[in-house]
Write a protein that holds these residues in place. Structure first.
Motif, PDB file in Angstrom:
ATOM      1  N   TYR A 150       0.838  -1.207   0.000  1.00 42.53           N
ATOM      2  CA  TYR A 150       0.000   0.000   0.000  1.00 42.53           C
ATOM      3  C   TYR A 150       0.871   1.254   0.000  1.00 42.53           C
ATOM      4  O   TYR A 150       0.594   2.205   0.714  1.00 42.53           O
ATOM      5  CB  TYR A 150      -0.966  -0.035   1.187  1.00 42.53           C
ATOM      6  CG  TYR A 150      -1.997  -1.125   0.981  1.00 42.53           C
ATOM      7  CD1 TYR A 150      -3.113  -0.894   0.186  1.00 42.53           C
ATOM      8  CD2 TYR A 150      -1.829  -2.388   1.535  1.00 42.53           C
ATOM      9  CE1 TYR A 150      -4.038  -1.889  -0.038  1.00 42.53           C
ATOM     10  CE2 TYR A 150      -2.751  -3.382   1.324  1.00 42.53           C
ATOM     11  CZ  TYR A 150      -3.864  -3.141   0.525  1.00 42.53           C
ATOM     12  OH  TYR A 150      -4.789  -4.117   0.298  1.00 42.53           O
ATOM     13  N   GLN A 151       1.918   1.222  -0.846  1.00 41.94           N
ATOM     14  CA  GLN A 151       2.755   2.419  -0.989  1.00 41.94           C
ATOM     15  C   GLN A 151       1.955   3.477  -1.747  1.00 41.94           C
ATOM     16  O   GLN A 151       1.193   3.151  -2.667  1.00 41.94           O
ATOM     17  CB  GLN A 151       4.028   2.078  -1.770  1.00 41.94           C
ATOM     18  CG  GLN A 151       4.950   3.293  -1.897  1.00 41.94           C
ATOM     19  CD  GLN A 151       6.248   2.943  -2.606  1.00 41.94           C
ATOM     20  OE1 GLN A 151       6.320   1.932  -3.300  1.00 41.94           O
ATOM     21  NE2 GLN A 151       7.270   3.737  -2.428  1.00 41.94           N
ATOM     22  N   ARG A 157       7.733   4.498   2.199  1.00 42.47           N
ATOM     23  CA  ARG A 157       6.824   3.448   2.670  1.00 42.47           C
ATOM     24  C   ARG A 157       6.805   3.372   4.193  1.00 42.47           C
ATOM     25  O   ARG A 157       7.738   3.788   4.868  1.00 42.47           O
ATOM     26  CB  ARG A 157       7.264   2.094   2.104  1.00 42.47           C
ATOM     27  CG  ARG A 157       7.010   2.008   0.603  1.00 42.47           C
ATOM     28  CD  ARG A 157       7.561   0.742  -0.004  1.00 42.47           C
ATOM     29  NE  ARG A 157       6.940  -0.450   0.583  1.00 42.47           N
ATOM     30  CZ  ARG A 157       7.177  -1.681   0.154  1.00 42.47           C
ATOM     31  NH1 ARG A 157       8.007  -1.883  -0.865  1.00 42.47           N
ATOM     32  NH2 ARG A 157       6.602  -2.717   0.722  1.00 42.47           N
ATOM     33  N   TYR A 158       5.717   2.848   4.726  1.00 44.81           N
ATOM     34  CA  TYR A 158       5.632   2.654   6.174  1.00 44.81           C
ATOM     35  C   TYR A 158       5.736   1.165   6.463  1.00 44.81           C
ATOM     36  O   TYR A 158       5.528   0.323   5.579  1.00 44.81           O
ATOM     37  CB  TYR A 158       4.335   3.245   6.744  1.00 44.81           C
ATOM     38  CG  TYR A 158       3.046   2.690   6.182  1.00 44.81           C
ATOM     39  CD1 TYR A 158       2.368   1.652   6.828  1.00 44.81           C
ATOM     40  CD2 TYR A 158       2.489   3.214   5.003  1.00 44.81           C
ATOM     41  CE1 TYR A 158       1.178   1.147   6.319  1.00 44.81           C
ATOM     42  CE2 TYR A 158       1.298   2.713   4.497  1.00 44.81           C
ATOM     43  CZ  TYR A 158       0.643   1.670   5.151  1.00 44.81           C
ATOM     44  OH  TYR A 158      -0.532   1.179   4.657  1.00 44.81           O
ATOM     45  N   ASP A 159       6.105   0.831   7.705  1.00 44.77           N
ATOM     46  CA  ASP A 159       6.298  -0.572   8.085  1.00 44.77           C
ATOM     47  C   ASP A 159       5.024  -1.366   7.834  1.00 44.77           C
ATOM     48  O   ASP A 159       3.923  -0.876   8.067  1.00 44.77           O
ATOM     49  CB  ASP A 159       6.647  -0.675   9.587  1.00 44.77           C
ATOM     50  CG  ASP A 159       8.012  -0.059   9.836  1.00 44.77           C
ATOM     51  OD1 ASP A 159       8.717   0.166   8.842  1.00 44.77           O
ATOM     52  OD2 ASP A 159       8.345   0.223  11.013  1.00 44.77           O
ATOM     53  N   ASN A 160       5.228  -2.587   7.394  1.00 46.93           N
ATOM     54  CA  ASN A 160       4.107  -3.517   7.272  1.00 46.93           C
ATOM     55  C   ASN A 160       3.059  -3.065   6.252  1.00 46.93           C
ATOM     56  O   ASN A 160       1.903  -3.403   6.357  1.00 46.93           O
ATOM     57  CB  ASN A 160       3.434  -3.700   8.648  1.00 46.93           C
ATOM     58  CG  ASN A 160       2.748  -5.059   8.730  1.00 46.93           C
ATOM     59  OD1 ASN A 160       3.034  -5.944   7.917  1.00 46.93           O
ATOM     60  ND2 ASN A 160       1.827  -5.206   9.657  1.00 46.93           N
ATOM     61  N   THR A 217      -5.033   6.475   7.016  1.00 48.08           N
ATOM     62  CA  THR A 217      -5.575   5.607   8.058  1.00 48.08           C
ATOM     63  C   THR A 217      -5.294   4.165   7.654  1.00 48.08           C
ATOM     64  O   THR A 217      -5.742   3.724   6.590  1.00 48.08           O
ATOM     65  CB  THR A 217      -7.096   5.813   8.199  1.00 48.08           C
ATOM     66  OG1 THR A 217      -7.343   7.205   8.439  1.00 48.08           O
ATOM     67  CG2 THR A 217      -7.657   4.995   9.341  1.00 48.08           C
ATOM     68  N   ALA A 218      -4.505   3.453   8.476  1.00 47.26           N
ATOM     69  CA  ALA A 218      -4.197   2.043   8.190  1.00 47.26           C
ATOM     70  C   ALA A 218      -4.966   1.179   9.190  1.00 47.26           C
ATOM     71  O   ALA A 218      -5.655   1.699  10.061  1.00 47.26           O
ATOM     72  CB  ALA A 218      -2.702   1.810   8.319  1.00 47.26           C
ATOM     73  N   SER A 226       9.484  15.780   9.409  1.00 46.18           N
ATOM     74  CA  SER A 226      10.300  14.596   9.137  1.00 46.18           C
ATOM     75  C   SER A 226      10.284  14.342   7.642  1.00 46.18           C
ATOM     76  O   SER A 226       9.261  14.512   6.987  1.00 46.18           O
ATOM     77  CB  SER A 226       9.713  13.397   9.895  1.00 46.18           C
ATOM     78  OG  SER A 226      10.252  12.206   9.387  1.00 46.18           O
ATOM     79  N   LYS A 227      11.440  13.947   7.111  1.00 47.27           N
ATOM     80  CA  LYS A 227      11.449  13.594   5.688  1.00 47.27           C
ATOM     81  C   LYS A 227      10.852  12.209   5.493  1.00 47.27           C
ATOM     82  O   LYS A 227      10.355  11.869   4.429  1.00 47.27           O
ATOM     83  CB  LYS A 227      12.885  13.625   5.165  1.00 47.27           C
ATOM     84  CG  LYS A 227      13.444  15.043   5.130  1.00 47.27           C
ATOM     85  CD  LYS A 227      14.837  15.093   4.546  1.00 47.27           C
ATOM     86  CE  LYS A 227      15.352  16.531   4.543  1.00 47.27           C
ATOM     87  NZ  LYS A 227      16.740  16.623   4.123  1.00 47.27           N
ATOM     88  N   GLU A 228      10.974  11.411   6.531  1.00 44.65           N
ATOM     89  CA  GLU A 228      10.441  10.046   6.465  1.00 44.65           C
ATOM     90  C   GLU A 228       8.963  10.038   6.822  1.00 44.65           C
ATOM     91  O   GLU A 228       8.456  10.968   7.429  1.00 44.65           O
ATOM     92  CB  GLU A 228      11.204   9.138   7.466  1.00 44.65           C
ATOM     93  CG  GLU A 228      12.677   8.969   7.130  1.00 44.65           C
ATOM     94  CD  GLU A 228      12.894   8.430   5.730  1.00 44.65           C
ATOM     95  OE1 GLU A 228      12.244   7.425   5.382  1.00 44.65           O
ATOM     96  OE2 GLU A 228      13.661   9.044   4.963  1.00 44.65           O
ATOM     97  N   VAL A 229       8.318   8.958   6.465  1.00 42.78           N
ATOM     98  CA  VAL A 229       6.923   8.783   6.852  1.00 42.78           C
ATOM     99  C   VAL A 229       6.840   8.590   8.366  1.00 42.78           C
ATOM    100  O   VAL A 229       7.758   8.057   8.984  1.00 42.78           O
ATOM    101  CB  VAL A 229       6.311   7.579   6.100  1.00 42.78           C
ATOM    102  CG1 VAL A 229       7.008   6.293   6.494  1.00 42.78           C
ATOM    103  CG2 VAL A 229       4.824   7.448   6.381  1.00 42.78           C
ATOM    104  N   MET A 230       5.748   9.087   8.972  1.00 42.01           N
ATOM    105  CA  MET A 230       5.566   8.918  10.421  1.00 42.01           C
ATOM    106  C   MET A 230       4.405   7.959  10.650  1.00 42.01           C
ATOM    107  O   MET A 230       3.331   8.138  10.062  1.00 42.01           O
ATOM    108  CB  MET A 230       5.259  10.274  11.061  1.00 42.01           C
ATOM    109  CG  MET A 230       6.392  11.270  10.972  1.00 42.01           C
ATOM    110  SD  MET A 230       5.937  12.907  11.593  1.00 42.01           S
ATOM    111  CE  MET A 230       5.173  13.614  10.152  1.00 42.01           C
TER     112      MET A 230
END
Length: 1724
Positions: free
Chosen positions: A1124-1125, A1150-1153, A1174-1175, A1192-1196
């Motif tokens: 789900y990227q 991408r986020y974990d999982n 919303t996951a 943050s540059k990364e996804v939170m």
């Protein structure tokens, strides 16, 4: 008034209008000055205040006395204006007064005979020639009379005395003054003789008529009597005459005698006596009725002649006669006064018609504007016409002229209905609701519709008004004129014009005027709103200044009408001023000034200003010079300082309390009563004609400045010095506080001159100022009628704040229970809150600010209840604010007052904190919906929130007010809500395929049925643009205009067989985007297409989630099925190329999982800065940054706690998350809770218990300094949370997760509650939930729980088990399997317990029919706490659908257990068993009392052998010994008093009666039989039988009645539905359990029981130091308690079941005093 006149008034005709009746009794008292002083002073002191009170209390009228002699020293005032003013005042009294208007006192003195102030020059010429011919010198007349050629025809004016005798008014040099005064009296005497001599001679030679001659001989008093009585048609209802003869006047004492008779040259003046005799003894009795005339004869006694002591009997009779007659005339007038709705509306319409006529009289010019208005009136425009311009530009006159032309010319051939309202000028046109009601009444009268149909509530009223407009016809067109709509008050909305219809039916026209000033946006606010509502320029007319030529013509016209002219020099001055400014208001001021100019006025005194403000300043300056600076300054300052103006009597009262003014007025003499002479204010008002308007405020006619410019100028002039402003505000505050009212004397200091002149030794004195009392409520003598003192509510807080008297403000107003209750009962909640906001914004004390906002927020939180139930004020404040009692002195003072004074309004007072306390995260709870709030939208400015259930409800988010509630009246629940970009329109569709299109400004709506065929499928979505509404179904959409007309229907272009429209977004009717889905909720496939006119993009395919940016140029979505990227697409659409496409530009991190955890929803925040996902098990946020800043540059990723998941409610929709405005927290709503994460650490920081039901929607409200989040829920509420306070200490209310099903109370302030998941143990005095008991913490199902009277053991049934708990150690001490427990009852003071169980009760097949298998119930009696079974028995039962299990009962002597069992034919009967061994005693059949179905059993408390069997119709008493039916009591429901004498009848359809159980008769009725719908009702006696508590599920209220006198002492509105209620053992409290899991304890604080106040003040919650004391005790007891708990636990484990009689616990019981048990809990 005859019917024809009434018809023509209702039609708005301006011809031959009758005068208007007012709300004033105003009497003119006429008398000679010196001989009636005693009577007039006695009236002033003893009679007028009584009449004033009578008029105010009985009829709501204001009483005023005009006594032009009282307090005026020099009879001949300098400008000779007194006589003219007297005549004007008589006219005013005749015009205004209800009933009596003129009273004359005549004695033996004819009185002062002045010479005329004005004589027509030709007549004076005649007199002078006559004198010359007689050889008499006329020089005196030539000196004192000057010819004024500006008058047409010219008149000669008597010059002011001080213009020739300059020391006449010089009080500073008494000697010079005395000389000049002597000269004047001598001169006057000479002139009198000259004029009379010539007049008599001219009369004799018939050159002058008799009346003209008499003019030179007449006294002021005779002139008054002529105008007040002799020339009046109806004296019977308006006039009184008192005549007093004094016998034996001692003429030796000439000084005294001259006060009572006319003396000339030291002997009686026979000429005066003859003139008086003719008036008093002939002309007056011939005119006035005998009943209205009273004669007295008194004796001359002693040196004084007349004295209060010697003539006391005469005075008493005179006063009582005067009082009775005035009251009689007032009552008579009020009886005639048509007080019906029709009579009141006639008065209202008349005022506006008169105002309109007055404006038309002075109107001139403006032909172009009138032509434009005529075109509108005769044309076919469907929108209102707006006249706008700056203040004073002549909008009102133009509007009035239009109305008169419609009536007389434009619609001359028809019968137009003209409705005219000059808003803000009369009582019923100041606020919107009364204005609309009166307009509706006027329309209804003309179209013969009943007044009863007119609603009182603003929302339905507005709709009704619009409906009435449709009655207009071509023969009877309807025209409505509304002047100054910006002056309206009381509109719920922030704008005052949203109620005006924007689309008019045929033959209906509306003209509105409003202010628009470029320099003042506040004043122009309504104009801009109207511009939005009416979007055609043709319907706006700017009213500009008159221009020089027109202005000069207007002035010349006015001068001609006023019979005045000017000389050339003066005309040049006027032209010069008009060239600088030609606004009508300026022209009026100029006209008023030049009317005063005489032809002989010196050039230096003829000055005109160039601006409006300067003109007004000049006017004020002139009046100050003329009437005394201090008096004028203070009088005008009071009017300006008042929040909404002052009535005449209020102003007179205020000046009478103002010693600065009185010291100035009474510098040189001592008044008999220390009040301002009425004449003084009358003279000032007379010099301000038309500048002060009368309007209504708080139910009273008040004077206020007619134009804003006057108020501004007065502020500029009088309030420049802040201390002065504070002085006036403080004086007004004291007046409304009533500290000098009702006869309390106010101290004052004598002036130096007074002390010197009158030889006074005291420096100070005290005097009653005769001002009224100011209670919160006026109650009539017999207590039957109550009127709230709205003036006090409106003015007092305003003045306390502005005089910086915050201590008084807090004590008397904002933290005063009686004040808050009275104001809430009579004014809207917003008016009360406005006082708090006003105080808060004007104080710098942060402590006070916090307390103010706490109380205001508490009122807001309870707003929904308080608006309907103001008597709930004390319970609401106490329940919310108790935790704040420490350290907040004002709140403590308020809560003490709630405990002390609140019970008289609602006797149920919370024992402890039981409602949300303000100051925490919850800012508002917005109540109003009857069903779940399915969707809400915020307007673009984030000020309002529109929400839907079955209604559209709009809330103002800045105040929490419900500003609009529209019920479209369709069946079904509304699904989706859309707002147009300009927020003017809202639309929603319902689950039965209807769509509602609502105009948000006017509340008008249209209902649109589905435009699609059945095979097209149901309506599935909608979208709004400013000009169009779009409705979609599976493959089609329909376009509508804003009137609800279908424009076109479209089908999706291209092949879409397998796809359905999920939603559509339009940029314009031809440019749109569509998201398609498969139609199956299990499929995550989505398709996206963009359409621009004829061209459309290639399809894009997505999975589960996608979102567009607000500019529709970026798209975010998941394109892969593997994970789900999120990918980002951009729109490519150039003008040159004909095609459009979407190009992928990047994949987001991408986020974990993300392979397993599906994205259920994507949203962007309001700035498109953050993408919020919303996951399944949490939330994902991507920050794109702003101005180079990124979190943050990364996804939170923000994980939810274990076991909490997000679910999809509808494809693309799930739970939402938002980010706070300070970028520090993220907040999401899942299930009933709010979850708060720290953005830096990404850790879950807090979980808030937010709603009672699932949260449906969550939106950010972050704009300006607001940092809020809004949530809606299926619990029917919308809540606004303040993120800034999210970690503030919340005063938690202990509660269960699930509803409370039952309550059991001990005798020691402990109780247990049953919820499905656990047993709660509560300390009832403090409201604390001490522990939750559940044997199997996962999945326990608890059904019953009881606590022993000593509070030591709890017996419960849980998931098929019987348990006994040690309450102290919270351990189970006995456990046994017993499935299907239906009843748990304590016996033998808690040392035994009886359980009744039926194992197979829920098996469907086992429900006993007539022949089916029978059910068996088992009764077991066990010892407590050992659990040993003492005995058991079984009996057969049957279950009846709709009736719960019938509980067994124990007789009053505890000897028998009586059960409801079945006989051989499976009919209900009674089984009797021995309560000590379980032996069967007998079975009693119920045939004798013909009861088929038993509902419950009731043991009779006073007869040990009797048990009552309750069925649906009656209660039957059975004797279990003789097995006989004793009697039946119809209607009895089972509630019974402890003496067994009385029971209650409370049917579900409403009503409550007390029955006498011997005869079965109704002895008392608490609630008469009223049809309230069928609802569930709970009804109990308190334990001591003193009160009856009655809960009604429809009203959600508990009513408490005194048993003795059936008086209702409480009507308590609950926050949530009641599920359990118990009375405490001492009967002082009731304990409630509700659906939301809260347990509340309410004390019954009966106002008749003084000891209950001590009970309240002794509660821990009322002790501000309770927490500190608790901590100390904990420390002291802590160690001991731990040891004890351990000892108790081990003792139970070792000796369980050894002793049946519980000796083990006796020593422990002694050791652990029950209070200490409570403390041990605290340690836990």
């Amino acid at each position: 008034m005859d019917d024809r006149t009434i018809d023509s008034i209702f039609a708005g005709s301006m011809e031959s209008l009758p005068p208007v009746s007012s709300k004033i009794v105003r009497i003119f008292t006429s008398s000679t000055f010196t001989d009636t002083t005693m009577e007039r002073n006695t009236l002033m002191a003893k009679c007028y205040p009584r009449i004033k009170d009578y008029c105010r209390e009985k009829h709501g009228l204001e009483f005023q006395v005009v006594d032009m002699r009282w307090g005026v020293r020099d009879e001949a005032t300098d400008d000779h204006m007194t006589t003219e003013l007297c005549m004007r005042e008589i006219q005013n009294c005749q015009r205004l007064s209800m009933g009596p208007n003129f009273i004359v006192f005549l004695g033996q003195k004819y009185g002062y005979r002045p010479i005329p102030t004005y004589i027509v020059s030709s007549e004076l010429q005649l007199i002078c020639e006559e004198l010359t011919s007689m050889g008499v010198d006329r020089a005196l007349l030539d000196l004192w009379y000057k010819k004024d050629s500006n008058a047409v025809p010219p008149i000669s004016v008597l010059q002011p005395i001080s213009s020739i005798l300059i020391n006449f008014n010089n009080k500073r040099v008494p000697k010079l003054q005395a000389e000049d005064q002597a000269v004047w009296w001598d001169t006057l005497n000479k002139m009198q003789k000259l004029l009379r001599k010539a007049a008599a001679s001219l009369g004799a030679s018939s050159k002058m008529d008799k009346e003209a001659v008499h003019n030179y001989f007449m006294s002021v008093t005779e002139r008054e009597v002529i105008n007040g009585i002799l020339n009046v048609k109806n004296t019977k209802n308006h006039c009184l005459a008192y005549v007093r003869y004094i016998n034996n006047i001692n003429l030796q004492n000439l000084k005294k005698a001259s006060l009572f008779v006319d003396i000339i040259n030291r002997s009686l003046d026979t000429e005066s006596a003859k003139l008086l005799g003719d008036l008093r003894d002939t002309r007056l009795p011939n005119k006035i009725e005998n009943s209205n005339m009273q004669k007295y004869t008194v004796e001359w006694i002693g040196r004084e002649g007349l004295d209060i002591e010697t003539h006391e009997e005469y005075l008493n009779h005179f006063i009582s006669h005067f009082y009775k007659n005035i009251v009689k005339l007032v009552d008579r007038a009020m009886r005639k006064e048509d007080s019906s709705a029709q009579g009141q509306i006639v008065t209202e319409i008349l005022q506006h018609l008169h105002a309109c006529n007055n404006s038309v009289k002075v109107f001139y010019g403006r032909e172009e504007n009138l032509e434009h208005i005529k075109r509108y009136m005769l044309g076919d425009s469907e929108k209102p016409l707006v006249l706008y311009g700056e203040g004073g530009c002549g909008k009102t006159s133009l509007l009035a002229k239009s109305a008169s032309l419609v009536a007389t010319q434009w619609f001359a051939d028809k019968r137009p209905l003209n409705i005219i309202r000059f808003l803000g000028t009369t009582p019923d046109s100041s606020a919107l609701t009364p204005t609309l009601i009166s307009i509706c009444q006027q329309i209804s009268y003309n179209y013969m519709l009943p007044f009863e149909n007119i609603p009182d509530d603003l929302v339905p009223l507005t709709a009704h008004f619009k409906q009435l407009l449709t009655y207009a016809s071509s023969n009877q067109p309807l025209t409505l004129y509304l002047d100054s709509v910006d002056q309206l008050t009381g509109t719920q909305d922030s704008n005052k014009v949203s109620w005006i219809p924007t689309r008019l039916p045929p033959h209906c026209k509306i003209i509105i005027s409003c202010a628009n000033e470029e320099s003042n946006p506040t004043v122009s606010h309504e104009y801009y709103v109207l511009r939005k509502m009416i979007d055609t320029d043709e319907n706006f007319i700017e009213v500009t200044a008159l221009g020089e030529d027109l202005a000069m013509n207007v002035i010349k016209m006015w001068m001609k009408t006023a019979c005045r002219d000017l000389n050339n020099y003066q005309w040049r001055l006027v032209a010069n001023a008009i060239s600088k400014c030609s606004l009508p208001i300026f022209v009026k001021l100029v006209f008023a000034e030049i009317c005063r100019w005489r032809s002989y006025t010196r050039p230096q005194e003829t000055h005109l200003a160039n601006t409006v403000m300067d003109s007004i300043m000049m006017l004020f300056e002139r009046i100050e010079k003329q009437h005394g600076r201090i008096l004028v300054f203070h009088a005008l300052a009071y009017i300006t300082a008042a929040k909404s103006g002052l009535s005449e009597s209020e102003l007179e009262d205020l000046i009478s309390l103002d010693d600065k003014v009185l010291d100035d007025v009474y510098q040189y003499h001592l008044p008999p009563v220390r009040r301002i002479p009425p004449l003084l204010w009358t003279r000032i008002r007379n010099d301000l004609p038309n500048y002060l308007s009368e309007r209504e405020a708080d139910g009273v006619n008040v004077m206020n400045w007619y134009h804003r410019q006057f108020r501004d100028t007065a502020k500029e002039r009088y309030f420049k010095n802040m201390n002065m402003a504070m002085y006036f505000h403080s004086m007004i505050a004291d007046y409304y506080l009533g500290i000098w009212g009702g006869g309390i004397p106010k101290p004052f200091k004598f002036t130096e001159i007074q002390r010197h002149r009158f030889g006074l030794t005291d420096k100070e004195g005290v005097a009653d100022r005769k001002v009224p009392i100011q209670p919160l409520v006026f109650t009539s003598k017999d207590g039957s009628s109550r009127r709230y003192n709205l003036r006090k509510f409106g003015e007092l807080p305003f003045h306390f704040v502005r005089s910086r008297r915050f201590k008084d403000l807090f004590e008397h107003v904002l933290f005063n229970y009686d004040w808050l209750h009275a104001k809430l009962s009579s004014c809207p909640l917003q008016a009360v809150l406005a006082d708090f906001e006003d105080a808060s914004s004007n104080t710098d004390n942060n402590e006070a600010k916090r307390e103010l906002m706490l109380v205001a927020d508490a009122l807001r939180l309870g707003g929904a209840i308080l608006a309907v139930h103001p008597n709930m004020l004390a319970p609401q404040l106490v329940g919310r604010l108790l935790p704040e009692i420490g350290g907040n002195s004002n709140i403590k003072m308020l809560l003490r007052a709630c405990d002390r004074c609140g019970p008289k309004d609602c006797a149920l007072i919370p024992v402890n904190h039981c409602l949300h306390t303000p100051g925490g995260p919850l800012k508002y709870s917005l109540e109003g919906h009857q069903f779940a709030v399915f969707e809400f939208r915020l307007t673009t400015d984030r000020r309002y929130m529109v929400s839907i259930s079955t209604h559209f409800i709009t809330f103002d988010l800045s105040t929490s007010d419900l500003t609009r509630d529209v019920n479209p009246g369709i069946e079904g629940i509304m699904q989706q809500l859309a707002l147009s970009p300009d927020n003017k329109w809202a639309a929603a569709y319902s689950n039965n395929n209807q769509t509602v299109l609502l105009n948000m400004l006017s509340s008008e709506f249209v209902i649109i049925n589905s435009p699609f065929d059945i095979e097209d499928g149901p309506v599935s979505g909608l979208f709004l643009l400013n000009q169009n509404l779009f409705i979609t179904c599976k493959q089609k959409w329909a376009q509508y205009d804003m009137r609800g007309n279908l424009v076109n229907t479209f089908t999706v272009p291209g092949s879409t067989n397998e796809w359905e429209i999920l939603n559509m977004e339009f940029m314009s009717p031809r440019d749109y985007n569509i998201i398609f889905w498969s139609g199956s909720i299990n499929e995550t496939r989505l398709r996206f297409n963009s359409y621009r006119g004829e061209i459309f993009s290639e399809s894009l395919h997505f999975y589960s989630a996608l979102v567009l940016s607000s500019d529709r140029k970026k798209l975010y979505g998941c394109i892969s099925e593997e994970n789900y990227q999120v990918s980002v697409f951009e729109l490519i659409h150039t003008k040159e190329s004909e095609d459009i496409s979407w190009a992928m530009v990047e994949h987001l991190s991408r986020y974990d999982n993300d392979e397993k955890e599906m994205l259920l929803q994507l949203r962007l925040d309001q700035d498109d800065r953050m993408l919020l996902g919303t996951a399944g098990k949490g939330f994902v946020i991507w920050d794109f940054g702003k101005d180079g800043e990124r979190l943050s540059k990364e996804v939170m990723y923000f994980a939810l706690p274990h076991g909490v998941r997000n679910i999809t409610t509808k494809i693309l929709q799930s739970n939402s998350i938002m980010v706070s405005s300070k970028m520090d927290y993220a907040v999401a709503g899942v299930r009933k809770n709010l979850y708060v994460w720290c953005l830096k650490t990404r850790q879950l920081a807090k979980v808030l218990d937010a709603h009672f039901g699932r949260i449906i929607q969550l939106e950010a409200l972050t704009i300006g300094n607001w940092n809020n989040v809004v949530t809606s829920s299926i619990d029917r509420s919308v809540k606004v949370w303040n993120i800034n306070n999210i970690f503030e200490k919340v005063h938690v209310i202990d509660r269960h997760e699930l509803q409370i099903d039952n309550i059991s109370l001990s005798e020691v302030d402990l109780g247990v509650t049953v919820t499905r998941s656990c047993v709660g143990v509560w300390e009832t005095r403090s409201g604390r939930l001490l522990s939750k008991l559940a044997d199997s913490p996962l999945g326990a199902i608890v059904t019953h729980a009881e606590i022993t009277p000593d509070g030591r053991f709890v017996i419960s049934s849980e998931t098929g088990k019987f348990l006994i708990w040690n309450r102290v150690s919270e351990q189970v001490v006995f456990r046994d399997d017993e499935p299907g427990i239906q009843q748990v009852t304590l016996m033998d003071y808690g040392y035994k317990v009886m359980t009744v169980s039926c194992a197979n009760i829920n098996h469907k097949s086992d429900l006993a029919g007539e022949d089916g298998p029978k059910l068996t119930a088992r009764t077991v009696v066990r010892a407590v706490p050992e659990g040993t079974a003492l005995f058991s028995f079984d009996y057969g039962i049957r279950m009846i659908p709709g009736i719960p299990f019938r509980q067994s009962v124990i007789t009053a002597d505890a000897a028998h257990i009586v059960v409801c069992t079945v006989d051989k034919s499976n009919k209900d009967c009674l089984g009797v068993y021995n309560a000590s061994n379980g032996a069967f005693v007998s079975k009693i059949l119920l045939r004798g009392c013909s009861i088929k179905e038993v509902i419950s059993l009731v043991p009779m408390p006073h007869k040990v052998n009797q048990v009552a069997v309750i069925s649906s119709e009656k209660g039957s008493i059975m004797d279990i010994k003789s097995k006989k039916h004793i009697r039946s009591i119809a209607k009895w429901g089972g509630s019974i008093t402890r003496d067994g004498k009385n029971g209650l009848y409370a049917p579900t359809r409403g009503g409550l009666e007390m029955l006498e159980l011997r005869k079965g008769t109704t002895v008392k009725t608490f609630i008469p039989k009223v049809a309230e719908g069928v609802f569930s009702v709970i009804c109990i006696f308190t334990e001591n039988d003193e009160y009856v508590c009655y809960y009604h599920s429809g009203r959600k209220t508990i009513r408490v009645f005194r048993t003795v006198d059936t008086e209702m002492i409480a009507n308590y509105k609950l926050q949530a539905e009641l599920t359990a209620i118990k009375s405490s053992k001492d009967g002082r409290c009731i304990v409630l359990g509700t659906v939301d899991g809260c347990m509340s304890v309410l004390a019954i604080v009966d106002p008749l029981k003084v000891d209950m106040n001590d009970f309240l003040s002794g509660l821990p919650s009322r002790d501000e130091n309770w927490k500190a004391k608790l901590a100390k005790m904990k420390a002291r007891v802590g160690f001991k308690a731990a040891i004890r708990v351990a000892t108790i636990s081990s003792r139970f484990d070792g000796q369980k079941g050894k002793n049946k009689n519980g000796e083990n616990y006796e020593d422990e019981n002694e050791e652990n005093g029950i209070t200490e048990l409570g403390l041990i809990e605290n340690v836990h």
